[in-house]
Enzyme design. Structure first.
Site, PDB file in Angstrom:
ATOM      1  N   ARG A  53       0.869  -1.182   0.000  1.00  0.00           N
ATOM      2  CA  ARG A  53       0.000   0.000   0.000  1.00  0.00           C
ATOM      3  C   ARG A  53       0.903   1.227   0.000  1.00  0.00           C
ATOM      4  O   ARG A  53       2.123   1.122   0.073  1.00  0.00           O
ATOM      5  CB  ARG A  53      -1.022  -0.017   1.153  1.00  0.00           C
ATOM      6  N   GLY A  54       0.255   2.407  -0.080  1.00  0.00           N
ATOM      7  CA  GLY A  54       1.021   3.644  -0.264  1.00  0.00           C
ATOM      8  C   GLY A  54       1.010   3.957  -1.746  1.00  0.00           C
ATOM      9  O   GLY A  54       1.280   3.071  -2.581  1.00  0.00           O
ATOM     10  N   ALA A  55       0.689   5.216  -2.092  1.00  0.00           N
ATOM     11  CA  ALA A  55       0.428   5.560  -3.502  1.00  0.00           C
ATOM     12  C   ALA A  55       1.564   5.166  -4.451  1.00  0.00           C
ATOM     13  O   ALA A  55       1.335   4.444  -5.431  1.00  0.00           O
ATOM     14  CB  ALA A  55       0.107   7.048  -3.595  1.00  0.00           C
ATOM     15  N   ARG A  96      -7.378  -0.120  -6.495  1.00  0.00           N
ATOM     16  CA  ARG A  96      -7.558   0.973  -5.528  1.00  0.00           C
ATOM     17  C   ARG A  96      -7.754   2.270  -6.319  1.00  0.00           C
ATOM     18  O   ARG A  96      -6.900   2.639  -7.120  1.00  0.00           O
ATOM     19  CB  ARG A  96      -6.358   1.072  -4.577  1.00  0.00           C
ATOM     20  N   GLN A 205      -1.491   2.184   9.907  1.00  0.00           N
ATOM     21  CA  GLN A 205      -0.226   2.303   9.156  1.00  0.00           C
ATOM     22  C   GLN A 205       0.834   3.036   9.971  1.00  0.00           C
ATOM     23  O   GLN A 205       2.025   2.767   9.823  1.00  0.00           O
ATOM     24  CB  GLN A 205      -0.459   3.051   7.837  1.00  0.00           C
ATOM     25  N   ASP A 246      -2.224  10.949  -1.883  1.00  0.00           N
ATOM     26  CA  ASP A 246      -2.616   9.896  -2.829  1.00  0.00           C
ATOM     27  C   ASP A 246      -3.018  10.476  -4.175  1.00  0.00           C
ATOM     28  O   ASP A 246      -2.917   9.803  -5.202  1.00  0.00           O
ATOM     29  CB  ASP A 246      -3.743   9.057  -2.242  1.00  0.00           C
ATOM     30  N   ASN A 256      -5.612  12.421   0.865  1.00  0.00           N
ATOM     31  CA  ASN A 256      -4.653  11.591   1.609  1.00  0.00           C
ATOM     32  C   ASN A 256      -5.415  10.815   2.673  1.00  0.00           C
ATOM     33  O   ASN A 256      -6.637  10.972   2.820  1.00  0.00           O
ATOM     34  CB  ASN A 256      -3.556  12.471   2.225  1.00  0.00           C
ATOM     35  N   LYS A 257      -4.692  10.003   3.413  1.00  0.00           N
ATOM     36  CA  LYS A 257      -5.289   9.131   4.420  1.00  0.00           C
ATOM     37  C   LYS A 257      -6.281   9.866   5.319  1.00  0.00           C
ATOM     38  O   LYS A 257      -6.014  10.996   5.741  1.00  0.00           O
ATOM     39  CB  LYS A 257      -4.153   8.519   5.249  1.00  0.00           C
TER      40      LYS A 257
HETATM   41  O1  MRU Z   1      -4.382   3.292   2.420  1.00  0.00           O
HETATM   42  P1  MRU Z   1      -2.911   3.488   2.247  1.00  0.00           P
HETATM   43  O2  MRU Z   1      -2.092   2.932   3.376  1.00  0.00           O
HETATM   44  O3  MRU Z   1      -2.430   3.050   0.899  1.00  0.00           O
HETATM   45  O4  MRU Z   1      -2.747   5.072   2.302  1.00  0.00           O
HETATM   46  C1  MRU Z   1      -1.485   5.623   2.174  1.00  0.00           C
HETATM   47  C2  MRU Z   1      -1.477   7.088   2.339  1.00  0.00           C
HETATM   48  O5  MRU Z   1      -2.500   7.719   2.494  1.00  0.00           O
HETATM   49  C3  MRU Z   1      -0.164   7.766   2.184  1.00  0.00           C
HETATM   50  O6  MRU Z   1      -0.123   8.924   2.964  1.00  0.00           O
HETATM   51  C4  MRU Z   1       0.016   8.159   0.719  1.00  0.00           C
HETATM   52  O7  MRU Z   1      -0.175   7.073  -0.119  1.00  0.00           O
HETATM   53  C5  MRU Z   1       1.350   8.716   0.472  1.00  0.00           C
HETATM   54  S1  MRU Z   1       2.552   7.416   0.520  1.00  0.00           S
HETATM   55  C6  MRU Z   1       4.054   7.964   0.157  1.00  0.00           C
END
Ligand code: MRU
Length: 358
Positions: A53-55, A96, A205, A246, A256-257
């Site tokens: 996970r993570g963009a 996603r 996370q 994201d 973002n999250k």
């Molecule tokens: O749901 P996730 O864990 O994929 O969400 C991740 C985030 O929101 C991060 O802040 C974002 O992807 C930036 S990662 C460098």
């Protein structure tokens, strides 16, 4: 310009012997298990289930998945091959919806495939080029993060305590990290004194992944419940907030999250700078504002269960919106690999993507 060193260049995903290997982020920090995938559908499922996970990291996963999808096809690299690859691309990108890096990487891979197919290349040649392109996407992402680290570190207040949200480290990217990369760089320069990481309910996370990375990097840090951020700011303990994105719309609105928007409002209330660090692959100039960003809803079980055990009564309704949108007015600056963008973002973000930021 600094390179990612062996010490900093942990990568959560890699291409090995014709397949994809990734560290299962649902098991961290208790178990460090590497999974192997040879079928693109399984990589798409791993993205959906947040094993990765993570963009930027899911962008890299999507690129490798597309290479696997191409390798599945025998025969000629013709229009039929291309339409099967496009179908696989749609399936991967749908895993996603919010992080634009996934669709961006799939599109970039499909463009390469189209070029090769129109040049009458063999399937083997197309597959070979797609594997190289996916590796390039990962290498470029890591290099972009190292550059962001340098651009961003100077923004952080000297001797300050920095608050971050979710996980934006090496685990969330091709390597090194975005906001956590900035923190890593600032810490290695002796610039900042402390880091506060939020738990990041419900998927944790921050508690599971950012804490794991901060401890490994030996950065002086404290984990807080998400709901403690306001009181911490009120007591003057936080001097800057930096986190990832994201998807960033053309006007600078940041998806973002979930919880990011609340932190931005709190930061504004307390006069604390609020920074976003993201590579230009996260900027989506096709969307005028954050209102147009698709926001992912995740399964209720992520809220109702902890490690497979139900913790809430049956019958309660659950809302699990995975991301929120922070309006650009609350964002002090956006750190990219091409420099630091500030308002008005409609101009600076365009310049950032074109590499012409002053
Ligand atoms: O749901 P996730 O864990 O994929 O969400 C991740 C985030 O929101 C991060 O802040 C974002 O992807 C930036 S990662 C460098």
């Amino acid at each position: 310009m600094a390179q990612a060193t062996e010490k900093t260049s942990f990568r959560p995903i890699r291409w090995v012997d014709g397949g994809v290997e990734l560290i299962d982020q649902t098991l961290l920090p208790l178990d460090e298990v590497w999974l192997r995938f040879d079928d693109y559908r399984d990589v798409a499922a791993a993205v959906r289930e947040m094993k990765i996970r993570g963009a930027p990291a899911i962008g890299v996963a999507g690129a490798y998945a597309l290479a696997l999808a191409a390798a599945e096809t025998a025969g000629r690299a013709d229009a039929d091959f291309m339409s099967r690859l496009e179908r696989a691309g749609r399936e991967i990108a749908a895993a996603r919806p919010t992080a634009v890096n996934l669709a961006w990487a799939v599109d970039r891979m499909l463009d390469v495939a189209r070029r090769k197919v129109s040049g009458n290349d063999t399937v083997d040649a197309v597959v070979g080029e797609l594997i190289e392109e996916a590796k390039r996407i990962q290498d470029e992402d890591e290099a972009a993060n190292v550059r962001m680290g340098e651009f961003g570190a100077v923004l952080l207040p000297e001797g300050g305590s920095i608050l971050t949200h979710c996980n934006t480290g090496a685990l969330a990217t091709g390597g090194f990290g975005t906001a956590l990369g900035v923190i890593r760089t600032a810490w290695s320069q002796g610039r900042i004194a402390h880091v506060y990481a939020t738990e990041t309910r419900p998927f944790m996370q921050g508690a599971r992944l950012t804490a794991w990375e901060l401890v490994r990097a030996k950065i002086d840090s404290t984990l807080i419940p998400d709901s403690a951020a306001g009181q911490l700011m009120r007591r003057g303990k936080v001097h800057a907030v930096i986190l990832g994105a994201d998807r960033i719309a053309a006007n600078g609105d940041v998806a973002n999250k979930i919880g990011t928007y609340s932190l931005a409002v709190l930061a504004r209330q307390h006069g604390i700078p609020f920074y976003v660090a993201a590579p230009t692959s996260t900027i989506d100039l096709s969307l005028p504002s954050g209102d147009d960003i698709p926001i992912e809803e995740r399964p209720a079980e992520e809220v109702t269960h902890i490690y497979g055990r139900r913790i809430v009564p049956e019958g309660i309704g659950v809302l699990n919106t995975a991301f929120d949108v922070t309006p650009h007015e609350l964002v002090t600056a956006i750190v990219t690999e091409n420099g630091v963008a500030q308002g008005p973002y409609t101009i600076s973000l365009k310049n950032a993507t074109e590499g012409t930021l002053g």
